[in-house]
Design a protein around this motif. Structure first.
Motif, PDB file in Angstrom:
ATOM      1  N   CYS A  56       8.327  -6.500   4.355  1.00 55.45           N
ATOM      2  CA  CYS A  56       7.500  -5.332   4.703  1.00 55.45           C
ATOM      3  C   CYS A  56       8.225  -4.483   5.744  1.00 55.45           C
ATOM      4  O   CYS A  56       8.608  -4.988   6.801  1.00 55.45           O
ATOM      5  CB  CYS A  56       6.148  -5.794   5.234  1.00 55.45           C
ATOM      6  SG  CYS A  56       5.136  -4.422   5.819  1.00 55.45           S
ATOM      7  N   LEU A  58       7.028  -2.341   7.693  1.00 53.18           N
ATOM      8  CA  LEU A  58       6.217  -2.075   8.884  1.00 53.18           C
ATOM      9  C   LEU A  58       6.124  -3.286   9.807  1.00 53.18           C
ATOM     10  O   LEU A  58       6.217  -3.160  11.028  1.00 53.18           O
ATOM     11  CB  LEU A  58       4.799  -1.642   8.474  1.00 53.18           C
ATOM     12  CG  LEU A  58       4.712  -0.386   7.595  1.00 53.18           C
ATOM     13  CD1 LEU A  58       3.260  -0.064   7.294  1.00 53.18           C
ATOM     14  CD2 LEU A  58       5.389   0.791   8.287  1.00 53.18           C
ATOM     15  N   CYS A  59       5.939  -4.485   9.230  1.00 52.13           N
ATOM     16  CA  CYS A  59       5.699  -5.645  10.098  1.00 52.13           C
ATOM     17  C   CYS A  59       6.734  -6.760   9.951  1.00 52.13           C
ATOM     18  O   CYS A  59       6.837  -7.619  10.814  1.00 52.13           O
ATOM     19  CB  CYS A  59       4.289  -6.196   9.861  1.00 52.13           C
ATOM     20  SG  CYS A  59       4.107  -7.075   8.300  1.00 52.13           S
ATOM     21  N   ASN A  61       6.693  -8.973   7.376  1.00 46.56           N
ATOM     22  CA  ASN A  61       6.132 -10.039   6.531  1.00 46.56           C
ATOM     23  C   ASN A  61       6.792 -10.000   5.147  1.00 46.56           C
ATOM     24  O   ASN A  61       7.421  -9.011   4.784  1.00 46.56           O
ATOM     25  CB  ASN A  61       4.624  -9.779   6.393  1.00 46.56           C
ATOM     26  CG  ASN A  61       3.883 -10.915   5.718  1.00 46.56           C
ATOM     27  OD1 ASN A  61       4.381 -12.027   5.624  1.00 46.56           O
ATOM     28  ND2 ASN A  61       2.677 -10.628   5.259  1.00 46.56           N
ATOM     29  N   CYS A  68       3.172  -4.488   3.105  1.00 53.82           N
ATOM     30  CA  CYS A  68       2.500  -5.721   2.697  1.00 53.82           C
ATOM     31  C   CYS A  68       0.981  -5.548   2.694  1.00 53.82           C
ATOM     32  O   CYS A  68       0.446  -4.577   3.212  1.00 53.82           O
ATOM     33  CB  CYS A  68       2.901  -6.860   3.628  1.00 53.82           C
ATOM     34  SG  CYS A  68       2.124  -6.805   5.241  1.00 53.82           S
ATOM     35  N   CYS A  71      -0.666  -4.987   6.166  1.00 54.58           N
ATOM     36  CA  CYS A  71      -0.487  -3.649   6.748  1.00 54.58           C
ATOM     37  C   CYS A  71      -1.346  -2.593   6.055  1.00 54.58           C
ATOM     38  O   CYS A  71      -1.711  -1.594   6.663  1.00 54.58           O
ATOM     39  CB  CYS A  71       0.981  -3.238   6.713  1.00 54.58           C
ATOM     40  SG  CYS A  71       1.973  -4.097   7.946  1.00 54.58           S
TER      41      CYS A  71
HETATM   42 ZN   LIG Z   1       3.356  -5.525   6.756  1.00 50.07          ZN
END
Ligand SMILES: [Zn+2]
Length: 197
Positions: A56, A58-59, A61, A68, A71
């Motif tokens: 992911c 953004l995070c 994961n 994901c 998110c």
């Molecule tokens: Zn994420």
């Protein structure tokens, strides 16, 4: 004694965490024994995961969708961010079912011994993310090890300027834990973190 395909299967299985050559041979025999029930579905699941799993953006994961599922879940609180060492920690937090915010996966811990510094963990990006995404609370859920706590203290320092409330996971007596079996460090941490009834 055995063909090159089976030898290769056993060698690959032996690379999995927790499996040595002996358990890899046993796993290979089990797979062959349960060809339809286990081996074929496993091969299909591996091929599908290899083709579809992404990190992911953004995070950090792992998921088959990008960003994901955590998110993009509108029900989760965007203002609370939990910082974890790795995806295994993120999944452990999720298994607890007690956290409904979002995550940031560091991808490691600060370690002078291994030469891992703040730039290797993308900590500038984390500070930027907290500033830009309206995060008001940060939970530092790094492990209760020397490196985990060094990383948490460093992050707390760096994130202090963002104005977000910062906390760390409590350390102490595990659920179902007998005091007699705990090490001195855990007992003193539990005593310091005692709470009023
Ligand atoms: Zn994420």
């Amino acid at each position: 004694m055995i063909g090159p395909e089976l030898e290769r299967l056993i060698q690959l299985l032996a690379r999995l965490p927790g499996l040595g050559p002996r358990s890899a041979r046993r796993a290979a025999l089990h797979l062959i024994d349960k060809r339809d029930a286990v081996m074929v579905p496993l091969a299909e699941a591996l091929a599908e995961a290899a083709a579809k799993v992404r990190i992911c953006p953004l995070c950090g994961n792992f998921d088959t969708v990008e960003p994901c599922a955590i998110c993009t879940d509108a029900k989760r609180d965007q203002t609370v961010l939990c910082v974890v060492e790795d995806v295994a920690s993120l999944w452990a937090m999720e298994r607890s079912g007690c956290f409904a915010g979002r995550y940031h996966v560091l991808g490691g811990l600060l370690s002078a011994l291994d030469g891992i510094g703040p730039e290797d963990l993308g900590i500038n990006r984390l500070v930027e993310k907290v500033r830009c995404d309206g995060v008001t609370e940060i939970i530092l859920a790094t492990p209760a090890t020397v490196e985990g706590q060094t990383t948490a203290h460093y992050l707390a320092d760096r994130l202090a300027t963002t104005g977000a409330a910062i906390s760390g996971l409590a350390h102490g007596v595990p659920i179902g834990g007998e005091l007699d079996y705990l090490d001195d460090g855990t007992i003193s941490a539990a005593l310091r973190a005692r709470r009023a009834f």
